[in-house]
Design an enzyme around this catalytic site. Structure first.
Site, PDB file in Angstrom:
ATOM      1  N   SER A 140       0.864  -1.194   0.000  1.00 33.17           N
ATOM      2  CA  SER A 140       0.000   0.000   0.000  1.00 33.17           C
ATOM      3  C   SER A 140       0.895   1.237   0.000  1.00 33.17           C
ATOM      4  CB  SER A 140      -0.856  -0.001   1.272  1.00 33.17           C
ATOM      5  OG  SER A 140      -1.451   1.261   1.445  1.00 33.17           O
ATOM      6  N   TYR A 153      -1.040  -0.884  10.233  1.00 39.54           N
ATOM      7  CA  TYR A 153      -1.202  -1.192   8.807  1.00 39.54           C
ATOM      8  C   TYR A 153       0.051  -0.762   8.024  1.00 39.54           C
ATOM      9  CZ  TYR A 153      -3.624  -1.300   4.252  1.00 39.54           C
ATOM     10  OH  TYR A 153      -4.004  -1.567   2.955  1.00 39.54           O
TER      11      TYR A 153
HETATM   12  P1  NAP Z   1     -11.569  -6.080   1.412  1.00 40.67           P
HETATM   13  O1  NAP Z   1     -12.576  -5.546   0.472  1.00 40.67           O
HETATM   14  O2  NAP Z   1     -11.779  -5.914   2.878  1.00 40.67           O
HETATM   15  O3  NAP Z   1     -11.341  -7.624   1.084  1.00 40.67           O
HETATM   16  C1  NAP Z   1     -10.415  -8.368   1.827  1.00 40.67           C
HETATM   17  C2  NAP Z   1     -10.390  -9.809   1.310  1.00 40.67           C
HETATM   18  O4  NAP Z   1      -9.444 -10.539   2.108  1.00 40.67           O
HETATM   19  C3  NAP Z   1     -11.716 -10.516   1.445  1.00 40.67           C
HETATM   20  O5  NAP Z   1     -11.847 -11.460   0.403  1.00 40.67           O
HETATM   21  C4  NAP Z   1     -11.591 -11.230   2.789  1.00 40.67           C
HETATM   22  O6  NAP Z   1     -12.480 -12.320   2.850  1.00 40.67           O
HETATM   23  C5  NAP Z   1     -10.109 -11.638   2.748  1.00 40.67           C
HETATM   24  N1  NAP Z   1      -9.473 -11.826   4.061  1.00 40.67           N
HETATM   25  C6  NAP Z   1      -9.353 -10.909   5.064  1.00 40.67           C
HETATM   26  N2  NAP Z   1      -8.704 -11.444   6.108  1.00 40.67           N
HETATM   27  C7  NAP Z   1      -8.396 -12.726   5.763  1.00 40.67           C
HETATM   28  C8  NAP Z   1      -7.731 -13.782   6.411  1.00 40.67           C
HETATM   29  N3  NAP Z   1      -7.235 -13.643   7.655  1.00 40.67           N
HETATM   30  N4  NAP Z   1      -7.579 -14.969   5.776  1.00 40.67           N
HETATM   31  C9  NAP Z   1      -8.074 -15.142   4.514  1.00 40.67           C
HETATM   32  N5  NAP Z   1      -8.713 -14.158   3.845  1.00 40.67           N
HETATM   33  C10 NAP Z   1      -8.881 -12.973   4.451  1.00 40.67           C
HETATM   34  O7  NAP Z   1     -10.122  -5.437   1.137  1.00 40.67           O
HETATM   35  P2  NAP Z   1      -9.553  -4.729  -0.186  1.00 40.67           P
HETATM   36  O8  NAP Z   1      -9.784  -3.283  -0.058  1.00 40.67           O
HETATM   37  O9  NAP Z   1     -10.014  -5.452  -1.386  1.00 40.67           O
HETATM   38  O10 NAP Z   1      -7.978  -4.962   0.022  1.00 40.67           O
HETATM   39  C11 NAP Z   1      -7.291  -6.052  -0.582  1.00 40.67           C
HETATM   40  C12 NAP Z   1      -5.805  -5.871  -0.343  1.00 40.67           C
HETATM   41  O11 NAP Z   1      -5.364  -4.637  -0.918  1.00 40.67           O
HETATM   42  C13 NAP Z   1      -5.422  -5.804   1.126  1.00 40.67           C
HETATM   43  O12 NAP Z   1      -4.183  -6.438   1.332  1.00 40.67           O
HETATM   44  C14 NAP Z   1      -5.314  -4.329   1.382  1.00 40.67           C
HETATM   45  O13 NAP Z   1      -4.498  -4.035   2.473  1.00 40.67           O
HETATM   46  C15 NAP Z   1      -4.740  -3.856   0.072  1.00 40.67           C
HETATM   47  N6  NAP Z   1      -4.983  -2.434  -0.189  1.00 40.67           N
HETATM   48  C16 NAP Z   1      -6.254  -1.951  -0.285  1.00 40.67           C
HETATM   49  C17 NAP Z   1      -6.440  -0.581  -0.523  1.00 40.67           C
HETATM   50  C18 NAP Z   1      -7.817   0.038  -0.661  1.00 40.67           C
HETATM   51  O14 NAP Z   1      -7.899   1.273  -0.779  1.00 40.67           O
HETATM   52  N7  NAP Z   1      -8.895  -0.704  -0.648  1.00 40.67           N
HETATM   53  C19 NAP Z   1      -5.334   0.267  -0.658  1.00 40.67           C
HETATM   54  C20 NAP Z   1      -4.058  -0.271  -0.562  1.00 40.67           C
HETATM   55  C21 NAP Z   1      -3.893  -1.619  -0.331  1.00 40.67           C
HETATM   56  P3  NAP Z   1     -13.033 -12.882   4.279  1.00 40.67           P
HETATM   57  O15 NAP Z   1     -13.415 -11.688   5.093  1.00 40.67           O
HETATM   58  O16 NAP Z   1     -14.164 -13.785   3.920  1.00 40.67           O
HETATM   59  O17 NAP Z   1     -11.884 -13.630   4.868  1.00 40.67           O
END
Ligand code: NAP
Length: 243
Positions: A140, A153
């Protein structure tokens, strides 16, 4: 080898960015192995099937000791190979440092960094033996620049960058690549929880004047998967936020 014979494992492949990566790789013809803690919804399953690829779902928490083993074991039982691993599963637990408990800090590091290590280690062994493979880790921009209320984070995502560079160096001699993506603000459930005033403040820092879409991060993941000369890099996808 065509994409149709290639296999991609995607943690957190059910929602948000992971879901978009799932659909992007499915559209490119990859067979899929998906992981998340909760079940896949019927709409996603239908969309994958409509794209004409097969999938396997290995349910489990990546912080549990056996999830990585099951994920890779079942991948090999079903497909006999593993070409791309996307370590996407991640969480936030935002608080100012003064209010953050050790548990808040550890929970985030456990999923985002230790979970990434656990799955990578098991997959990496197989890729080294295969003498090919590509690992993509979700970092990130917060891991590069820090953020108020996100010390846990930021630490986890900065760790992912150092981890990525180290795995890239260890894997290169056996044609195993490892890169990271550093998204900025992307529209998913993770950012949906932000207050409108916070979103507006962030928006003023984004030259392209909008949050990114999960598909725009998914395109970056496919690009990293398909460029054989890229390793140890961090690809920033942030609408210019960190220029
Ligand atoms: P999200 O919408 O909250 O989705 C997270 C996904 O990870 C879900 O499929 C969730 O499914 C799964 N997950 C969470 N904890 C888990 C665990 N302990 N074991 C297995 N699966 C798990 O998040 P997102 O925004 O798509 O983010 C995805 C990635 O991109 C993350 O690493 C995040 O830090 C990174 N990121 C996101 C952003 C942003 O702005 N959204 C920015 C920078 C980086 P379950 O809950 O069913 O397990």
């Amino acid at each position: 080898m065509t994409s149709n014979e290639k296999v991609a494992v995607i943690t957190g492949g059910s929602r948000g960015i992971g879901r978009a990566i799932t659909l992007k790789f499915a559209a490119a013809g990859y067979q899929l192995v998906l992981n998340a803690r909760s079940a896949l919804d019927a709409e996603l399953v239908q969309a994958i099937e409509d794209l004409g690829v097969t999938y396997l779902f290995v349910q489990g928490d990546i912080t549990a000791a056996d999830t990585a083993d099951r994920l890779v074991k079942e991948t090999f039982e079903r497909y006999g190979r593993l070409d791309v691993l996307v370590n996407n599963a991640g969480i936030t637990r935002d608080k100012l440092v003064m209010a953050m408990s050790v548990e808040d800090f550890q929970a985030v590091v456990d999923v985002n960094l230790v979970g990434t290590f656990r799955v990578t280690q098991v997959a990496f062994k197989k890729m080294l033996r295969q003498r090919s493979g590509c690992i993509i880790n979700l970092s990130s921009v917060i891991g590069q620049h820090g953020n108020m209320g996100q010390a846990n984070y930021a630490a986890s995502k900065a760790g992912v960058i150092g981890f990525t560079q180290s795995v890239a160096k260890e894997g290169a001699m056996r044609n195993v690549r490892c890169n990271a993506i550093a998204p900025g603000m992307i529209e998913t459930e993770m950012t949906a929880v932000l207050k409108p005033s916070v979103k507006e403040a962030i928006m003023t820092q984004i030259p392209l004047q909008r949050f990114g879409q999960p598909e725009e991060v998914a395109s970056a993941a496919l690009f990293l998967a398909e460029n054989d000369y890229l390793t140890g890099q961090v690809l920033t996808v942030d609408g210019g936020m960190t220029i």
